[in-house]
Design a protein around this motif. Structure first.
Motif, mmCIF file in Angstrom:
data_model
loop_
_atom_site.group_PDB
_atom_site.id
_atom_site.type_symbol
_atom_site.label_atom_id
_atom_site.label_comp_id
_atom_site.label_asym_id
_atom_site.label_seq_id
_atom_site.Cartn_x
_atom_site.Cartn_y
_atom_site.Cartn_z
ATOM 1 N N TYR A 10 -7.658 2.161 6.351
ATOM 2 C CA TYR A 10 -7.264 3.222 5.411
ATOM 3 C C TYR A 10 -7.744 4.614 5.835
ATOM 4 C CZ TYR A 10 -6.578 6.182 1.456
ATOM 5 O OH TYR A 10 -6.194 7.233 0.688
ATOM 6 N N ASP A 11 -9.031 4.751 6.131
ATOM 7 C CA ASP A 11 -9.571 6.076 6.446
ATOM 8 C C ASP A 11 -8.911 6.662 7.692
ATOM 9 O OD1 ASP A 11 -11.203 5.928 4.270
ATOM 10 O OD2 ASP A 11 -13.049 5.492 5.386
ATOM 11 N N GLN A 26 -12.110 16.636 -0.673
ATOM 12 C CA GLN A 26 -12.953 15.907 -1.621
ATOM 13 C C GLN A 26 -14.408 16.347 -1.569
ATOM 14 O OE1 GLN A 26 -12.119 11.589 -1.843
ATOM 15 N NE2 GLN A 26 -10.524 11.904 -0.329
ATOM 16 N N GLY A 43 -12.237 4.053 -7.867
ATOM 17 C CA GLY A 43 -11.369 3.951 -6.686
ATOM 18 C C GLY A 43 -11.884 4.763 -5.517
ATOM 19 N N GLY A 44 -13.137 4.577 -5.188
ATOM 20 C CA GLY A 44 -13.767 5.378 -4.122
ATOM 21 C C GLY A 44 -13.396 4.925 -2.724
ATOM 22 N N GLY A 45 -12.733 3.782 -2.592
ATOM 23 C CA GLY A 45 -12.312 3.310 -1.273
ATOM 24 C C GLY A 45 -13.477 2.811 -0.442
ATOM 25 N N TRP A 48 -16.856 6.317 2.225
ATOM 26 C CA TRP A 48 -17.215 7.379 3.185
ATOM 27 C C TRP A 48 -17.797 8.599 2.461
ATOM 28 C CZ3 TRP A 48 -15.288 12.167 2.480
ATOM 29 C CH2 TRP A 48 -14.142 12.285 1.694
ATOM 30 N N GLU A 65 -14.668 -0.108 -7.820
ATOM 31 C CA GLU A 65 -13.604 -0.233 -6.823
ATOM 32 C C GLU A 65 -12.957 -1.618 -6.977
ATOM 33 O OE1 GLU A 65 -11.954 1.572 -4.217
ATOM 34 O OE2 GLU A 65 -10.977 -0.382 -4.227
ATOM 35 N N SER A 67 -10.732 -3.125 -4.913
ATOM 36 C CA SER A 67 -10.493 -3.904 -3.692
ATOM 37 C C SER A 67 -11.808 -4.468 -3.167
ATOM 38 C CB SER A 67 -9.829 -3.018 -2.625
ATOM 39 O OG SER A 67 -10.103 -3.509 -1.335
ATOM 40 N N MET A 70 -12.564 -3.040 0.338
ATOM 41 C CA MET A 70 -12.989 -1.637 0.279
ATOM 42 C C MET A 70 -14.448 -1.576 -0.187
ATOM 43 S SD MET A 70 -10.722 0.794 1.014
ATOM 44 C CE MET A 70 -9.039 1.387 0.916
ATOM 45 N N GLU A 93 -10.839 -0.072 -14.027
ATOM 46 C CA GLU A 93 -11.323 0.808 -15.097
ATOM 47 C C GLU A 93 -11.893 -0.009 -16.262
ATOM 48 O OE1 GLU A 93 -8.204 0.502 -14.087
ATOM 49 O OE2 GLU A 93 -7.018 -0.141 -15.808
ATOM 50 N N ASN A 107 -10.390 10.297 -6.965
ATOM 51 C CA ASN A 107 -9.627 10.937 -5.892
ATOM 52 C C ASN A 107 -8.573 10.002 -5.314
ATOM 53 O OD1 ASN A 107 -11.122 13.273 -6.118
ATOM 54 N ND2 ASN A 107 -12.585 12.702 -4.533
ATOM 55 N N PHE A 108 -7.334 10.439 -5.350
ATOM 56 C CA PHE A 108 -6.209 9.683 -4.795
ATOM 57 C C PHE A 108 -6.133 8.263 -5.363
ATOM 58 C CE2 PHE A 108 -7.445 12.821 -1.537
ATOM 59 C CZ PHE A 108 -6.300 13.601 -1.589
ATOM 60 N N CYS A 112 -1.746 5.923 -8.054
ATOM 61 C CA CYS A 112 -1.422 4.515 -7.766
ATOM 62 C C CYS A 112 -0.807 3.828 -8.987
ATOM 63 C CB CYS A 112 -2.684 3.736 -7.399
ATOM 64 S SG CYS A 112 -3.527 4.306 -5.929
ATOM 65 N N PHE A 113 -0.931 4.453 -10.166
ATOM 66 C CA PHE A 113 -0.585 3.738 -11.397
ATOM 67 C C PHE A 113 0.788 4.117 -11.950
ATOM 68 C CE2 PHE A 113 -5.311 4.423 -11.651
ATOM 69 C CZ PHE A 113 -5.630 3.162 -11.190
ATOM 70 N N ARG A 117 0.302 3.213 -17.582
ATOM 71 C CA ARG A 117 -1.094 2.842 -17.317
ATOM 72 C C ARG A 117 -1.931 4.103 -17.080
ATOM 73 N NH1 ARG A 117 -3.316 -1.100 -12.637
ATOM 74 N NH2 ARG A 117 -5.484 -1.175 -13.335
HETATM 75 C C1 LIG Z 1 -5.534 5.603 -2.080
HETATM 76 S S1 LIG Z 1 -7.100 4.839 -2.092
HETATM 77 C C2 LIG Z 1 -8.189 6.232 -2.127
HETATM 78 C C3 LIG Z 1 -9.593 5.880 -1.764
HETATM 79 C C4 LIG Z 1 -10.594 7.047 -1.803
HETATM 80 N N1 LIG Z 1 -10.634 7.683 -3.089
HETATM 81 C C5 LIG Z 1 -10.298 8.038 -0.721
HETATM 82 O O1 LIG Z 1 -9.731 9.097 -1.007
HETATM 83 O O2 LIG Z 1 -10.612 7.748 0.441
HETATM 84 C C6 LIG Z 1 -7.182 4.260 -3.763
HETATM 85 C C7 LIG Z 1 -8.369 3.372 -4.015
HETATM 86 O O3 LIG Z 1 -8.422 3.088 -5.403
HETATM 87 C C8 LIG Z 1 -8.695 1.709 -5.581
HETATM 88 N N2 LIG Z 1 -8.133 1.343 -6.890
HETATM 89 C C9 LIG Z 1 -6.838 1.221 -7.234
HETATM 90 N N3 LIG Z 1 -6.713 0.922 -8.534
HETATM 91 C C10 LIG Z 1 -7.963 0.828 -9.026
HETATM 92 C C11 LIG Z 1 -8.498 0.544 -10.327
HETATM 93 N N4 LIG Z 1 -7.709 0.298 -11.373
HETATM 94 N N5 LIG Z 1 -9.833 0.531 -10.475
HETATM 95 C C12 LIG Z 1 -10.656 0.790 -9.420
HETATM 96 N N6 LIG Z 1 -10.204 1.071 -8.170
HETATM 97 C C13 LIG Z 1 -8.876 1.110 -7.977
HETATM 98 C C14 LIG Z 1 -8.020 1.040 -4.397
HETATM 99 O O4 LIG Z 1 -8.533 -0.237 -4.143
HETATM 100 C C15 LIG Z 1 -8.309 2.033 -3.288
HETATM 101 O O5 LIG Z 1 -9.537 1.772 -2.673
#
Ligand SMILES: C[S@@+](CC[C@H](N)C(=O)[O-])C[C@H]1O[C@@H](n2cnc3c(N)ncnc32)[C@H](O)[C@@H]1O
Length: 206
Positions: A10-11, A26, A43-45, A48, A65, A67, A70, A93, A107-108, A112-113, A117
């Motif tokens: 991903y990174d 960020q 959703g910190g991924g 990093w 998080e 995943s 992740m 959440e 962030n980012f 996704c939703f 939601r």
């Molecule tokens: C697009 S990535 C961005 C990661 C990080 N924020 C970055 O910018 O590098 C989105 C992240 O949000 C996580 N994520 C998605 N839906 C989530 C949820 N409902 N609760 C917690 N994490 C979530 C994903 O697993 C993923 O790691």
């Protein structure tokens, strides 16, 4: 939606497509507005971002998080930080501890939703924000102006979204106007900075 498969790449993928701006957007904000007190990251991924925090200013960092892969990377990369200061949670959440936070960082993740939601998550996160607390949010933005719009849309739709659609099954089909959601939740913009020609925006809401 599951980021497990893309976690190891991903990174690098994000940096390939967006360059250093994907991280700078960020972290630049931390110079002007240092996150302090109790901090929540949703959703910190890969984690990093964690070394960019000033841990002398942080009481506790809660890192939620969804995943597994992740989160595993985030834990491995930051194994030097005491569990007394950082609380890693594998969940969504719905797993956020029943507490209020001085800073929330999303962030980012909001893009996704699905819209339905997203509305619920915004209300939920707002309920976790202390009075006067700050909510940091970096997201992609569609900037409906001339030529830029075309390549921005091209990058988003052809590269990122297609990739994530087939690997993680994102719930959303389009980019949102996040300002509306923050305003609806009685928050005021106190910081804004554009990156990648306005394609990415970082805002802080209070
Ligand atoms: C697009 S990535 C961005 C990661 C990080 N924020 C970055 O910018 O590098 C989105 C992240 O949000 C996580 N994520 C998605 N839906 C989530 C949820 N409902 N609760 C917690 N994490 C979530 C994903 O697993 C993923 O790691």
């Amino acid at each position: 939606m599951n980021f497990d498969l893309v976690a190891p790449y991903y990174d690098r993928l994000a940096a390939l497509v967006f360059g250093p701006a994907i991280k700078r957007c960020q972290t630049d904000v931390f110079i002007e507005m240092i996150p302090e007190g109790k901090v929540l990251i949703l959703g910190g991924g890969t984690g990093w971002i964690i070394p960019y925090f000033r841990f002398d200013k942080i009481q506790k960092l809660t890192y939620v998080e969804s995943s597994f892969n992740m989160l595993k990377l985030a834990k491995e990369k930051n194994s030097n930080i005491s569990p007394a200061v950082i609380h890693f949670i594998h969940g969504s959440e719905k797993s956020i501890p029943n507490e209020k936070y001085d800073c929330i960082i999303s962030n980012f993740v909001m893009d996704c939703f699905s819209e339905k939601r997203l509305e619920k998550i915004m209300i939920l996160l707002r309920s976790h924000l202390n009075d006067g607390g700050r909510w940091y949010c970096s997201e992609f933005k569609q900037n409906p102006i001339s030529y830029r719009t075309f390549w921005q849309r091209y990058i988003v739709q052809s590269l990122m979204r297609f990739f994530f659609k087939i690997t993680t099954r994102l719930e959303s089909d389009s980019l949102y106007d996040f300002d509306l959601y923050f305003l609806q939740n009685d928050l005021k913009e106190i910081y804004s900075k554009d990156y990648c020609g306005g394609f990415i925006v970082t805002k802080v809401w209070q």
